[in-house]
Design an enzyme around this catalytic site. Sequence first.
Site, PDB file in Angstrom:
ATOM      1  N   ASP A  10       0.857  -1.178   0.000  1.00  0.00           N
ATOM      2  CA  ASP A  10       0.000   0.000   0.000  1.00  0.00           C
ATOM      3  C   ASP A  10       0.900   1.236   0.000  1.00  0.00           C
ATOM      4  O   ASP A  10       1.845   1.313   0.780  1.00  0.00           O
ATOM      5  CB  ASP A  10      -0.907  -0.023   1.250  1.00  0.00           C
ATOM      6  CG  ASP A  10      -2.012   1.012   1.193  1.00  0.00           C
ATOM      7  OD1 ASP A  10      -1.707   2.197   0.981  1.00  0.00           O
ATOM      8  OD2 ASP A  10      -3.177   0.633   1.371  1.00  0.00           O
ATOM      9  N   GLN A  26     -14.622   2.223   1.037  1.00  0.00           N
ATOM     10  CA  GLN A  26     -13.815   1.594  -0.022  1.00  0.00           C
ATOM     11  C   GLN A  26     -13.476   2.668  -1.041  1.00  0.00           C
ATOM     12  O   GLN A  26     -14.344   3.160  -1.761  1.00  0.00           O
ATOM     13  CB  GLN A  26     -14.605   0.456  -0.683  1.00  0.00           C
ATOM     14  CG  GLN A  26     -13.807  -0.266  -1.767  1.00  0.00           C
ATOM     15  CD  GLN A  26     -14.565  -1.442  -2.382  1.00  0.00           C
ATOM     16  OE1 GLN A  26     -15.744  -1.673  -2.093  1.00  0.00           O
ATOM     17  NE2 GLN A  26     -13.892  -2.181  -3.238  1.00  0.00           N
ATOM     18  N   HIS A  75      -9.941  -5.489  -2.544  1.00  0.00           N
ATOM     19  CA  HIS A  75      -8.579  -5.614  -2.025  1.00  0.00           C
ATOM     20  C   HIS A  75      -8.638  -5.984  -0.551  1.00  0.00           C
ATOM     21  O   HIS A  75      -9.431  -5.431   0.207  1.00  0.00           O
ATOM     22  CB  HIS A  75      -7.759  -4.343  -2.243  1.00  0.00           C
ATOM     23  CG  HIS A  75      -8.471  -3.090  -1.878  1.00  0.00           C
ATOM     24  ND1 HIS A  75      -9.434  -2.519  -2.673  1.00  0.00           N
ATOM     25  CD2 HIS A  75      -8.365  -2.294  -0.783  1.00  0.00           C
ATOM     26  CE1 HIS A  75      -9.888  -1.424  -2.099  1.00  0.00           C
ATOM     27  NE2 HIS A  75      -9.270  -1.270  -0.935  1.00  0.00           N
TER      28      HIS A  75
HETATM   29  P1  AMP Z   1      -9.653   1.297   0.849  1.00  0.00           P
HETATM   30  O1  AMP Z   1      -9.798   2.651   1.459  1.00  0.00           O
HETATM   31  O2  AMP Z   1     -10.001   0.164   1.756  1.00  0.00           O
HETATM   32  O3  AMP Z   1     -10.363   1.212  -0.490  1.00  0.00           O
HETATM   33  O4  AMP Z   1      -8.107   1.118   0.552  1.00  0.00           O
HETATM   34  C1  AMP Z   1      -7.506   1.570  -0.616  1.00  0.00           C
HETATM   35  C2  AMP Z   1      -6.026   1.567  -0.366  1.00  0.00           C
HETATM   36  O5  AMP Z   1      -5.374   1.634  -1.615  1.00  0.00           O
HETATM   37  C3  AMP Z   1      -5.536   2.759   0.453  1.00  0.00           C
HETATM   38  O6  AMP Z   1      -4.938   2.264   1.645  1.00  0.00           O
HETATM   39  C4  AMP Z   1      -4.529   3.446  -0.465  1.00  0.00           C
HETATM   40  O7  AMP Z   1      -3.414   3.923   0.224  1.00  0.00           O
HETATM   41  C5  AMP Z   1      -4.174   2.341  -1.452  1.00  0.00           C
HETATM   42  N1  AMP Z   1      -3.771   2.718  -2.788  1.00  0.00           N
HETATM   43  C6  AMP Z   1      -4.450   3.516  -3.658  1.00  0.00           C
HETATM   44  N2  AMP Z   1      -3.790   3.588  -4.841  1.00  0.00           N
HETATM   45  C7  AMP Z   1      -2.690   2.810  -4.713  1.00  0.00           C
HETATM   46  C8  AMP Z   1      -1.612   2.460  -5.588  1.00  0.00           C
HETATM   47  N3  AMP Z   1      -1.532   2.947  -6.834  1.00  0.00           N
HETATM   48  N4  AMP Z   1      -0.649   1.624  -5.126  1.00  0.00           N
HETATM   49  C9  AMP Z   1      -0.710   1.131  -3.872  1.00  0.00           C
HETATM   50  N5  AMP Z   1      -1.701   1.427  -2.997  1.00  0.00           N
HETATM   51  C10 AMP Z   1      -2.671   2.252  -3.410  1.00  0.00           C
END
Ligand code: AMP
Length: 142
Positions: free
Chosen positions: A28, A89, A95
């Site tokens: 992440d 989300q 994820h």
């Molecule tokens: P959620 O809020 O449960 O949908 O989690 C989404 C997660 O994706 C967050 O913790 C972000 O930091 C992570 N995230 C978003 N874009 C990327 C990316 N390109 N590479 C890695 N992590 C990401």
Amino acid sequence: MCVFCGIARGEKPAHVVLERDCCLAFLDVRPLFEGHCLLIPKDHYETLADVPDSLVTPLFSAARLLATAMERVLGAEGSFVAINNKVSQSVPHLHVHVVPRRRKDGLRGFFWPRTKYEDEHAMAEVAARLRDGVAGLAAADS
Ligand code: AMP
């Protein structure tokens, strides 16, 4: 295009830590703690409810592997494994967050405020509604 589909196809950068035929895990970019991983199915499914049965076992066995590896190589004392479905989300491609944990690491805030049932009866009523829902879905599946 979905950012996680881009990562799954190797078209967007990511620090990949595990790859299987059906799924991929990467760091992440804004971790709760170093080593916080996101595990995704390579195919696009939005929420847990959309994931086919055939994917549940490989996906969660990969989550288990990641959680175990964190203890072995990152010195984690445990892990937190979670999925935001729709609410909270921010990326609409399923994820699984796999987060290394240590005692007193301050992650209490992740659990948000707790509530209370009014009484045992209210608790039993909610449990009964959920049992009915589960039974209905299981019957529809069989
Ligand atoms: P959620 O809020 O449960 O949908 O989690 C989404 C997660 O994706 C967050 O913790 C972000 O930091 C992570 N995230 C978003 N874009 C990327 C990316 N390109 N590479 C890695 N992590 C990401």
